[in-house]
Design an enzyme around this catalytic site. Structure first.
Site, PDB file in Angstrom:
ATOM      1  N   GLY A   1       0.818  -1.203   0.000  1.00 48.55           N
ATOM      2  CA  GLY A   1       0.000   0.000   0.000  1.00 48.55           C
ATOM      3  C   GLY A   1       0.853   1.255   0.000  1.00 48.55           C
ATOM      4  N   SER A   2       1.991   1.208   0.675  1.00 49.29           N
ATOM      5  CA  SER A   2       2.914   2.350   0.681  1.00 49.29           C
ATOM      6  C   SER A   2       3.428   2.634  -0.731  1.00 49.29           C
ATOM      7  CB  SER A   2       4.078   2.077   1.629  1.00 49.29           C
ATOM      8  OG  SER A   2       3.624   1.878   2.943  1.00 49.29           O
TER       9      SER A   2
ATOM     10  N   ASP B   1      -6.982   1.786   4.622  1.00 51.35           N
ATOM     11  CA  ASP B   1      -7.656   1.323   5.838  1.00 51.35           C
ATOM     12  C   ASP B   1      -9.160   1.234   5.670  1.00 51.35           C
ATOM     13  OD1 ASP B   1      -5.183   1.360   6.985  1.00 51.35           O
ATOM     14  OD2 ASP B   1      -5.533   3.069   8.302  1.00 51.35           O
TER      15      ASP B   1
ATOM     16  N   SER C   1      -4.207  -1.316   0.495  1.00 54.85           N
ATOM     17  CA  SER C   1      -3.126  -2.128   1.050  1.00 54.85           C
ATOM     18  C   SER C   1      -3.628  -3.533   1.348  1.00 54.85           C
ATOM     19  CB  SER C   1      -2.582  -1.505   2.339  1.00 54.85           C
ATOM     20  OG  SER C   1      -1.623  -2.364   2.940  1.00 54.85           O
TER      21      SER C   1
ATOM     22  N   HIS D   1      -4.759  -5.494   7.133  1.00 60.06           N
ATOM     23  CA  HIS D   1      -5.820  -4.839   6.379  1.00 60.06           C
ATOM     24  C   HIS D   1      -6.983  -5.778   6.058  1.00 60.06           C
ATOM     25  CE1 HIS D   1      -3.830  -0.919   5.974  1.00 60.06           C
ATOM     26  NE2 HIS D   1      -2.720  -1.638   6.074  1.00 60.06           N
TER      27      HIS D   1
ATOM     28  N   ASN E   1      10.748  -0.556  -9.673  1.00 60.96           N
ATOM     29  CA  ASN E   1      10.194  -1.901  -9.880  1.00 60.96           C
ATOM     30  C   ASN E   1       9.407  -2.240  -8.628  1.00 60.96           C
ATOM     31  OD1 ASN E   1       9.495  -4.509 -10.400  1.00 60.96           O
ATOM     32  ND2 ASN E   1      11.570  -5.344 -10.261  1.00 60.96           N
TER      33      ASN E   1
END
Length: 445
Positions: free
Chosen positions: A86-87, A194, A215, A220, A288
């Site tokens: 998710g980041s 979230d 995420s 999650h 990547n």
């Protein structure tokens, strides 16, 4: 046996292994840990993972393609683009808006992005990593989302985008934010990591913004172990996200595929010689950030469980909310954003400053009784050591952000929690408040 017979035998044994290795365990109050989050899986998840392992296609493959298609259809968006977290999804979403291919809407170094300081670092980090300037607004204490009262005031000639998370699954005021976005021709990125399954005015979050992110970390709503996704309805943004995810290349061929465009050696781009291989032509300074097909395979299995997971999260949150209402003289309990139906990530509690006990006192008590707790991520990110030297603006004061930093924490609502666990959580909180205040909970104070 031939290969297919062996495969089926292996998969049957995987199902048997799951039953033996992961039996249901009874809950013992005070002894069995109650985590704030965790993976919830069954034999189907292991079987899909084993299928992907037996394929031995180690990068993005058939399961990733299946997940992207089914996930996009389920959310009602045109494009879902998998990545490794998710980041990374947040990084890709914002980086895509820095592409020169967007013309006068390209985000450039020094442009401003409105956000909040009460949250997780990776909503903020892509702003800084792309040379942009975050503009911070305070939050509402009830919803823990952006206070939109000063949103118009935050706009400057350099403001180009708004990037916000739906805090712990609770949607921010999308109506007010969208009005400002449309009035000033801004980009909107929803950090939906979230909030998978939350709705605002009956519409799923993650479908309002130009781009949105999800995420699949074990904490999650569904998990691939690691994993994330970028959502968009705009084909040109889809292509840009893919480029930044896949080394910055111009080529859109899937791994293992060649000449999807039909003119692999027929392009003239940049200052490269005519006919230079399109697979090795780069339009952006990218990364990547792909994920493996083994992760995607777990996601395909988890998608089947998502509606049940969302329903359970809502039920668990409601059970905690009802059970803790008698403590509201000392604890500020969360509230859904008006016109929303959150798919809750956690249950956030704020100890009132006038209470005769501190947040730390209560957190230590819960942890000593095997009840897991978490703070609201980074608290006030401006006060974190990593951000001391960052360029930024603050509009108004961050009073509620600081209050949450000092007084708030959250407990779990994830589907792995049982009713006895939830009741034990309520009882443990209630007994602590009763002992700390000397007042019978529920009686007039």
């Amino acid at each position: 046996m031939d290969a297919e017979e062996l495969r089926q035998d292996i998969l049957q044994r995987v199902a048997a292994y799951h039953a033996a290795a992961f039996p249901a365990r009874s809950f013992v109050p005070g002894q069995t840990p109650i985590p704030v989050s965790g993976r919830v899986f069954d034999q189907t998840d292991l079987i899909y993972l084993a299928e992907a392992c037996l394929d031995f296609w180690l990068t993005t493959g058939r399961f990733a393609a299946q997940f992207e298609q089914e996930f996009a259809q389920g959310l009602g968006v045109r494009h879902a683009l998998l990545c490794n977290s998710g980041s990374s999804a947040n990084l890709l979403a914002l980086s895509a808006l820095t592409s020169p291919e967007l013309g006068d809407r390209q985000l450039r170094s020094g442009d401003e992005v409105i956000t909040v300081a009460a949250g997780f670092p990776t909503t903020l980090n892509p702003i800084l990593q792309n040379g942009l300037v975050p503009v911070f607004l305070d939050i509402e204490l009830a919803t823990h989302n952006i206070d939109v009262q000063r949103l118009e005031e935050a706009i400057s000639p350099r403001t180009r985008a708004i990037m916000l998370a739906h805090t712990l699954g609770n949607p921010f005021n999308l109506e007010a934010v969208q009005q400002v976005v449309q009035r000033h021709n801004l980009w909107l990125i929803e950090d939906n990591c979230d909030a998978l399954g939350s709705t605002y005015n009956g519409q799923l979050t993650g479908t309002f913004g130009d781009l949105a992110t999800v995420s699949f970390y074990p904490a999650h709503h569904i998990t691939m172990g690691e994993g994330g996704c970028v959502l968009t309805n705009q084909p040109r943004l889809k292509v840009l996200v893919e480029s930044f995810r896949d080394w910055g290349r111009s080529c859109w061929c899937a791994p293992g595929k060649d000449d999807t465009c039909g003119k692999r050696f027929g392009w003239q781009l940049g200052d490269l010689p005519a006919g230079y291989d399109h697979k090795y032509t780069y339009s952006h300074i990218g990364y990547n950030l792909k994920l493996t097909d083994m992760q995607a395979a777990i996601g395909v299995a988890q998608l089947q469980k998502l509606p049940g997971f969302i329903a359970t999260r809502r039920y668990n949150w409601q059970r905690l909310s009802a059970g803790l209402q008698p403590l509201s003289d000392w604890l500020i309990l969360p509230q859904p954003t008006p016109n929303s139906d959150p798919s809750w990530f956690g249950f956030l509690i704020t100890v009132r400053p006038e209470a005769p006990f501190s947040r730390n006192d209560l957190v230590r008590h819960l942890e000593s009784h095997k009840i897991g707790t978490r703070l609201l991520f980074g608290g006030n990110l401006i006060r974190q050591p990593a951000y001391r030297q960052m360029p930024h603006r603050v509009v108004g004061e961050l009073k509620q952000t600081d209050l949450v930093m000092n007084q708030s924490f959250w407990i779990g609502v994830y589907p792995g929690l049982t009713e006895p666990m939830l009741d034990y959580m309520v009882d443990t909180l209630t007994s602590f408040v009763r002992q700390s205040t000397g007042i019978t909970v529920g009686a007039s104070s």
